[in-house]
Design an enzyme around this catalytic site. Structure first.
Site, mmCIF file in Angstrom:
data_model
loop_
_atom_site.group_PDB
_atom_site.id
_atom_site.type_symbol
_atom_site.label_atom_id
_atom_site.label_comp_id
_atom_site.label_asym_id
_atom_site.label_seq_id
_atom_site.Cartn_x
_atom_site.Cartn_y
_atom_site.Cartn_z
ATOM 1 N N CYS A 126 37.286 39.918 -33.516
ATOM 2 C CA CYS A 126 38.728 39.808 -33.357
ATOM 3 C C CYS A 126 39.157 40.562 -32.108
ATOM 4 C CB CYS A 126 39.441 40.414 -34.567
ATOM 5 S SG CYS A 126 39.002 39.626 -36.102
ATOM 6 N N HIS A 127 40.259 40.121 -31.557
ATOM 7 C CA HIS A 127 40.844 40.852 -30.440
ATOM 8 C C HIS A 127 41.664 41.995 -31.016
ATOM 9 C CE1 HIS A 127 39.675 37.835 -27.534
ATOM 10 N NE2 HIS A 127 39.994 36.952 -28.445
ATOM 11 N N HIS A 128 41.524 43.167 -30.451
ATOM 12 C CA HIS A 128 42.284 44.316 -30.916
ATOM 13 C C HIS A 128 43.745 44.113 -30.537
ATOM 14 C CE1 HIS A 128 38.706 46.511 -31.982
ATOM 15 N NE2 HIS A 128 38.192 46.110 -30.858
ATOM 16 N N SER A 129 44.580 44.029 -31.524
ATOM 17 C CA SER A 129 46.002 43.839 -31.239
ATOM 18 C C SER A 129 46.820 44.380 -32.397
ATOM 19 C CB SER A 129 46.313 42.362 -31.022
ATOM 20 O OG SER A 129 46.083 41.630 -32.203
#
Length: 168
Positions: A126-129
Protein backbone atom coordinates in the site's frame (compact mmCIF):
# COMPACT_ATOMS: atom_id res chain seq x y z
CA UNK A 1 11.92 -16.85 -3.61
CA UNK A 2 13.76 -18.83 -6.22
CA UNK A 3 15.08 -15.68 -7.92
CA UNK A 4 18.10 -14.10 -6.25
CA UNK A 5 16.99 -10.51 -6.91
CA UNK A 6 13.56 -10.89 -5.29
CA UNK A 7 14.94 -10.74 -1.75
CA UNK A 8 15.96 -7.08 -2.10
CA UNK A 9 12.39 -6.02 -2.99
CA UNK A 10 11.11 -7.73 0.17
CA UNK A 11 13.71 -6.16 2.46
CA UNK A 12 15.39 -9.49 3.16
CA UNK A 13 19.06 -9.11 4.01
CA UNK A 14 21.77 -11.02 2.19
CA UNK A 15 22.47 -13.06 5.35
CA UNK A 16 18.78 -13.93 5.81
CA UNK A 17 18.48 -14.89 2.15
CA UNK A 18 21.45 -17.24 2.33
CA UNK A 19 20.28 -18.76 5.60
CA UNK A 20 16.62 -19.27 4.68
CA UNK A 21 16.03 -19.11 0.93
CA UNK A 22 19.31 -20.05 -0.80
CA UNK A 23 18.47 -23.78 -0.97
CA UNK A 24 15.59 -22.99 -3.33
CA UNK A 25 17.59 -20.66 -5.55
CA UNK A 26 16.75 -21.19 -9.24
CA UNK A 27 14.47 -24.13 -8.48
CA UNK A 28 10.78 -24.28 -9.28
CA UNK A 29 8.87 -22.79 -6.39
CA UNK A 30 5.82 -20.74 -5.53
CA UNK A 31 4.67 -18.70 -2.60
CA UNK A 32 1.57 -17.06 -1.29
CA UNK A 33 2.01 -13.90 0.73
CA UNK A 34 -1.23 -13.12 2.62
CA UNK A 35 -1.73 -9.37 3.03
CA UNK A 36 -4.06 -7.46 5.31
CA UNK A 37 -6.32 -5.26 3.24
CA UNK A 38 -7.64 -3.25 6.20
CA UNK A 39 -5.08 -3.38 9.00
CA UNK A 40 -5.98 -1.89 12.37
CA UNK A 41 -2.35 -1.13 13.23
CA UNK A 42 -1.32 2.45 12.59
CA UNK A 43 2.11 3.86 12.01
CA UNK A 44 3.53 7.35 11.96
CA UNK A 45 5.46 9.53 9.57
CA UNK A 46 7.51 12.06 11.51
CA UNK A 47 9.56 14.95 10.21
CA UNK A 48 13.15 14.86 11.47
CA UNK A 49 13.81 18.39 10.32
CA UNK A 50 12.27 21.32 8.52
CA UNK A 51 14.85 20.71 5.77
CA UNK A 52 12.99 19.05 2.87
CA UNK A 53 16.11 17.12 1.82
CA UNK A 54 16.07 15.17 5.10
CA UNK A 55 14.02 11.99 4.80
CA UNK A 56 11.18 11.61 7.29
CA UNK A 57 11.17 8.95 9.98
CA UNK A 58 8.67 6.25 9.00
CA UNK A 59 7.45 4.00 11.81
CA UNK A 60 5.36 1.23 10.27
CA UNK A 61 4.03 -0.39 13.47
CA UNK A 62 3.09 -3.42 11.39
CA UNK A 63 1.17 -5.99 13.45
CA UNK A 64 0.95 -3.67 16.43
CA UNK A 65 -2.74 -4.56 16.79
CA UNK A 66 -3.34 -8.17 17.95
CA UNK A 67 -6.26 -8.53 15.52
CA UNK A 68 -3.88 -7.95 12.60
CA UNK A 69 -1.67 -10.77 13.84
CA UNK A 70 -4.64 -13.10 14.36
CA UNK A 71 -6.02 -12.45 10.86
CA UNK A 72 -2.60 -12.75 9.21
CA UNK A 73 -1.96 -16.10 10.95
CA UNK A 74 -5.34 -17.29 9.63
CA UNK A 75 -4.15 -16.23 6.16
CA UNK A 76 -0.96 -18.25 6.58
CA UNK A 77 -2.92 -21.30 7.65
CA UNK A 78 -5.21 -20.90 4.62
CA UNK A 79 -2.16 -20.65 2.34
CA UNK A 80 -0.82 -23.87 3.85
CA UNK A 81 -4.14 -25.56 3.09
CA UNK A 82 -3.87 -24.38 -0.53
CA UNK A 83 -0.46 -26.07 -0.71
CA UNK A 84 -2.06 -29.35 0.35
CA UNK A 85 -4.79 -29.37 -2.30
CA UNK A 86 -4.87 -32.10 -4.90
CA UNK A 87 -4.11 -29.56 -7.62
CA UNK A 88 -0.95 -28.38 -5.86
CA UNK A 89 0.10 -31.89 -4.85
CA UNK A 90 0.06 -32.81 -8.53
CA UNK A 91 3.16 -30.61 -8.78
CA UNK A 92 4.80 -31.96 -5.63
CA UNK A 93 4.05 -28.87 -3.57
CA UNK A 94 5.45 -28.97 -0.05
CA UNK A 95 5.91 -26.45 2.73
CA UNK A 96 9.44 -25.30 3.48
CA UNK A 97 10.17 -26.88 6.85
CA UNK A 98 13.25 -24.79 7.64
CA UNK A 99 12.57 -22.45 10.60
CA UNK A 100 12.47 -18.73 9.90
CA UNK A 101 15.70 -17.18 11.25
CA UNK A 102 15.03 -15.69 14.68
CA UNK A 103 11.94 -17.85 15.24
CA UNK A 104 13.71 -21.11 16.12
CA UNK A 105 12.72 -20.82 19.80
CA UNK A 106 9.01 -21.05 18.93
CA UNK A 107 7.24 -24.36 18.33
CA UNK A 108 6.99 -24.78 14.55
CA UNK A 109 3.50 -24.06 13.17
CA UNK A 110 2.28 -22.55 16.46
CA UNK A 111 0.58 -19.15 16.43
CA UNK A 112 3.63 -17.71 18.22
CA UNK A 113 5.90 -19.11 15.50
CA UNK A 114 3.83 -17.54 12.72
CA UNK A 115 3.64 -14.22 14.59
CA UNK A 116 7.43 -14.22 14.78
CA UNK A 117 7.66 -15.09 11.06
CA UNK A 118 5.23 -12.30 10.20
CA UNK A 119 7.27 -9.77 12.11
CA UNK A 120 10.51 -11.04 10.55
CA UNK A 121 9.36 -10.95 6.93
CA UNK A 122 6.68 -8.37 6.31
CA UNK A 123 6.02 -5.95 3.49
CA UNK A 124 3.36 -3.51 2.47
CA UNK A 125 1.99 -3.05 -0.99
CA UNK A 126 0.00 0.00 0.00
CA UNK A 127 1.02 3.58 -0.46
CA UNK A 128 1.55 5.33 2.85
CA UNK A 129 -1.17 7.92 3.09
CA UNK A 130 -3.65 9.44 5.44
CA UNK A 131 -6.11 12.28 5.64
CA UNK A 132 -5.91 15.66 7.28
CA UNK A 133 -8.42 18.43 7.83
CA UNK A 134 -8.51 21.25 5.30
CA UNK A 135 -10.03 24.63 5.99
CA UNK A 136 -9.56 28.24 6.95
CA UNK A 137 -6.34 29.29 8.66
CA UNK A 138 -8.18 30.61 11.74
CA UNK A 139 -9.54 27.11 12.56
CA UNK A 140 -7.16 25.54 15.14
CA UNK A 141 -8.06 21.99 13.99
CA UNK A 142 -7.01 22.57 10.37
CA UNK A 143 -3.79 21.02 9.05
CA UNK A 144 -3.82 22.41 5.50
CA UNK A 145 -5.39 25.53 4.00
CA UNK A 146 -7.63 25.55 0.94
CA UNK A 147 -4.55 25.73 -1.32
CA UNK A 148 -3.17 22.52 0.29
CA UNK A 149 -0.37 24.35 2.09
CA UNK A 150 0.61 22.71 5.38
CA UNK A 151 0.09 25.26 8.14
CA UNK A 152 3.18 26.11 10.17
CA UNK A 153 5.66 24.73 7.61
CA UNK A 154 6.97 26.91 4.81
CA UNK A 155 6.93 25.61 1.23
CA UNK A 156 5.20 22.29 1.96
CA UNK A 157 2.00 21.13 0.32
CA UNK A 158 0.06 17.91 0.43
CA UNK A 159 -1.24 16.01 -2.58
CA UNK A 160 -4.96 15.38 -2.90
CA UNK A 161 -5.41 12.13 -4.80
CA UNK A 162 -8.97 11.43 -3.66
CA UNK A 163 -10.48 12.12 -7.08
CA UNK A 164 -8.64 9.14 -8.57
CA UNK A 165 -10.14 6.71 -6.08
CA UNK A 166 -13.69 7.89 -6.73
CA UNK A 167 -13.47 7.14 -10.46
CA UNK A 168 -12.49 3.49 -10.05
Amino acid sequence: MSDYMVHAAFGITERQFKQFFADSLYKHSWFIWPLLMKPKSRGEILLKSDDMSVYPRIIGNYFDDPDDVRIAVKGIRLAIEVSKTQAMQKYGSKLMEKPVPGCEDHEHDSDDYWECALKTYTITLCHHSDTCKMGRKDDKTVVVDTRLKVLGINNLRVVDDSHRRKRR
